[in-house]
Design a protein around this motif. Structure first.
Motif, short mmCIF file in Angstrom:
data_model
loop_
_atom_site.label_atom_id
_atom_site.label_comp_id
_atom_site.label_asym_id
_atom_site.label_seq_id
_atom_site.Cartn_x
_atom_site.Cartn_y
_atom_site.Cartn_z
N TYR A 257 61.53 54.53 -19.43
CA TYR A 257 61.83 53.98 -20.75
C TYR A 257 60.73 54.33 -21.74
O TYR A 257 59.55 54.28 -21.40
N LEU A 258 61.14 54.64 -22.95
CA LEU A 258 60.20 54.89 -24.03
C LEU A 258 59.45 53.61 -24.34
O LEU A 258 58.24 53.60 -24.50
N LEU A 259 60.20 52.50 -24.44
CA LEU A 259 59.60 51.17 -24.61
C LEU A 259 59.95 50.35 -23.37
O LEU A 259 60.99 49.70 -23.34
N PRO A 260 59.09 50.35 -22.35
CA PRO A 260 59.41 49.65 -21.10
C PRO A 260 59.62 48.15 -21.28
O PRO A 260 60.32 47.52 -20.49
N GLU A 261 59.06 47.58 -22.35
CA GLU A 261 59.26 46.14 -22.58
C GLU A 261 60.66 45.82 -23.09
O GLU A 261 61.05 44.66 -23.18
N PHE A 262 61.44 46.87 -23.42
CA PHE A 262 62.82 46.68 -23.90
C PHE A 262 63.78 47.52 -23.07
O PHE A 262 64.53 48.34 -23.61
N LYS A 263 63.77 47.31 -21.75
CA LYS A 263 64.61 48.10 -20.84
C LYS A 263 66.10 47.90 -21.10
O LYS A 263 66.91 48.75 -20.75
N HIS A 264 66.46 46.79 -21.70
CA HIS A 264 67.88 46.52 -21.96
C HIS A 264 68.41 47.35 -23.14
O HIS A 264 69.62 47.46 -23.31
N LEU A 265 67.53 47.93 -23.94
CA LEU A 265 67.97 48.70 -25.10
C LEU A 265 68.21 50.15 -24.73
O LEU A 265 67.42 50.77 -24.01
N ASP A 266 69.31 50.71 -25.23
CA ASP A 266 69.62 52.11 -24.99
C ASP A 266 69.05 53.01 -26.07
O ASP A 266 68.65 54.14 -25.81
N PHE A 267 69.02 52.50 -27.32
CA PHE A 267 68.56 53.30 -28.45
C PHE A 267 67.67 52.47 -29.37
O PHE A 267 67.79 51.24 -29.42
N LEU A 268 66.82 53.18 -30.10
CA LEU A 268 65.98 52.56 -31.12
C LEU A 268 66.25 53.30 -32.42
O LEU A 268 66.30 54.53 -32.43
N TRP A 269 66.45 52.55 -33.50
CA TRP A 269 66.77 53.15 -34.79
C TRP A 269 65.64 52.76 -35.74
O TRP A 269 65.45 51.60 -36.03
N LEU A 270 64.91 53.78 -36.21
CA LEU A 270 63.78 53.56 -37.11
C LEU A 270 64.15 54.05 -38.50
O LEU A 270 64.67 55.15 -38.65
N MET A 271 63.87 53.21 -39.50
CA MET A 271 64.07 53.61 -40.90
C MET A 271 62.71 53.56 -41.57
O MET A 271 62.02 52.55 -41.49
N LYS A 272 62.34 54.65 -42.24
CA LYS A 272 61.07 54.65 -42.94
C LYS A 272 61.11 55.59 -44.13
O LYS A 272 61.94 56.48 -44.20
N GLY A 273 60.18 55.35 -45.06
CA GLY A 273 60.05 56.22 -46.22
C GLY A 273 60.46 55.57 -47.52
O GLY A 273 60.06 56.02 -48.58
N GLU A 274 61.28 54.54 -47.44
CA GLU A 274 61.74 53.87 -48.66
C GLU A 274 62.19 52.46 -48.33
O GLU A 274 62.63 52.19 -47.21
N TYR A 275 62.09 51.58 -49.31
CA TYR A 275 62.47 50.18 -49.12
C TYR A 275 63.97 50.06 -48.83
O TYR A 275 64.79 50.72 -49.46
N VAL A 276 64.30 49.21 -47.86
CA VAL A 276 65.71 48.91 -47.55
C VAL A 276 65.88 47.41 -47.79
O VAL A 276 65.17 46.60 -47.20
N SER A 277 66.82 47.06 -48.64
CA SER A 277 67.02 45.64 -48.96
C SER A 277 67.65 44.91 -47.78
O SER A 277 68.27 45.52 -46.91
N LYS A 278 67.51 43.59 -47.77
CA LYS A 278 68.10 42.77 -46.69
C LYS A 278 69.62 42.96 -46.66
O LYS A 278 70.21 43.00 -45.59
N GLU A 279 70.24 43.08 -47.83
CA GLU A 279 71.69 43.26 -47.89
C GLU A 279 72.10 44.60 -47.28
O GLU A 279 73.07 44.67 -46.52
N GLU A 280 71.37 45.66 -47.62
CA GLU A 280 71.67 46.99 -47.06
C GLU A 280 71.50 46.97 -45.54
O GLU A 280 72.31 47.54 -44.81
N LEU A 281 70.44 46.30 -45.08
CA LEU A 281 70.17 46.23 -43.65
C LEU A 281 71.28 45.48 -42.93
O LEU A 281 71.76 45.93 -41.89
N LYS A 282 71.70 44.33 -43.50
CA LYS A 282 72.78 43.55 -42.89
C LYS A 282 74.07 44.37 -42.81
O LYS A 282 74.77 44.36 -41.79
#
Length: 144
Positions: A88-113
């Motif tokens: 696992y890439l993140l062994p502390e999160f073995k139950h997760l299959d994928f990780l989605w990272l967003m970076k570079g610009e602000y994302v509002s709570k509404e957009e995230l939801k």
């Protein structure tokens, strides 16, 4: 004189103003990307330059990363495979299959939801949740 790499500072700067989602979806990475691209209108592409390689017990493990730069913005989406051949890439999160990272610009709570909701509608996706940086022990594994 020895120079020491400050992994804490590198991790802090890498994750500054970023959002990380954990996804449980027992499907192949290319299948999930196809669905994201076809159904939700993204344009994820594998970026072999960013592939993360970890060595454990003298074996190499490769974690692919898919990338999508939102047009006319600085926002980039990265989709990491959290699993490769039983490691696992993140062994502390073995139950997760994928990780989605967003970076570079602000994302509002509404957009995230709205994004989380739309990912949850995809076939095969069982769970999507926002992850807080404090809970991630192996942050440096996500830095490319």
């Amino acid at each position: 004189m020895k120079l020491k790499i400050d992994n804490e500072t590198i991790a802090r700067e890498f994750f500054e103003d970023s959002i990380l989602l954990g996804i449980v979806a027992p499907v192949k990475d290319y299948q999930l990307c196809w669905q994201l691209n076809q159904i939700l209108g993204f344009d994820f592409r594998i970026n072999n330059d960013f592939e993360i390689q970890l060595t454990k017990k003298e074996r190499k493990y490769f974690f692919s990363i898919y990338e999508y730069l939102l047009p006319s913005t600085c926002l980039t989406h990265y989709l990491y495979n959290n699993q490769f051949d039983g490691e696992y890439l993140l062994p502390e999160f073995k139950h997760l299959d994928f990780l989605w990272l967003m970076k570079g610009e602000y994302v509002s709570k509404e957009e995230l939801k709205a994004l989380i909701y739309s990912i949850k509608t995809l076939p095969g996706v069982q769970l999507v949740n926002e992850m807080t940086n404090e809970k991630i022990k192996h942050k440096q594994h996500l830095i490319f």
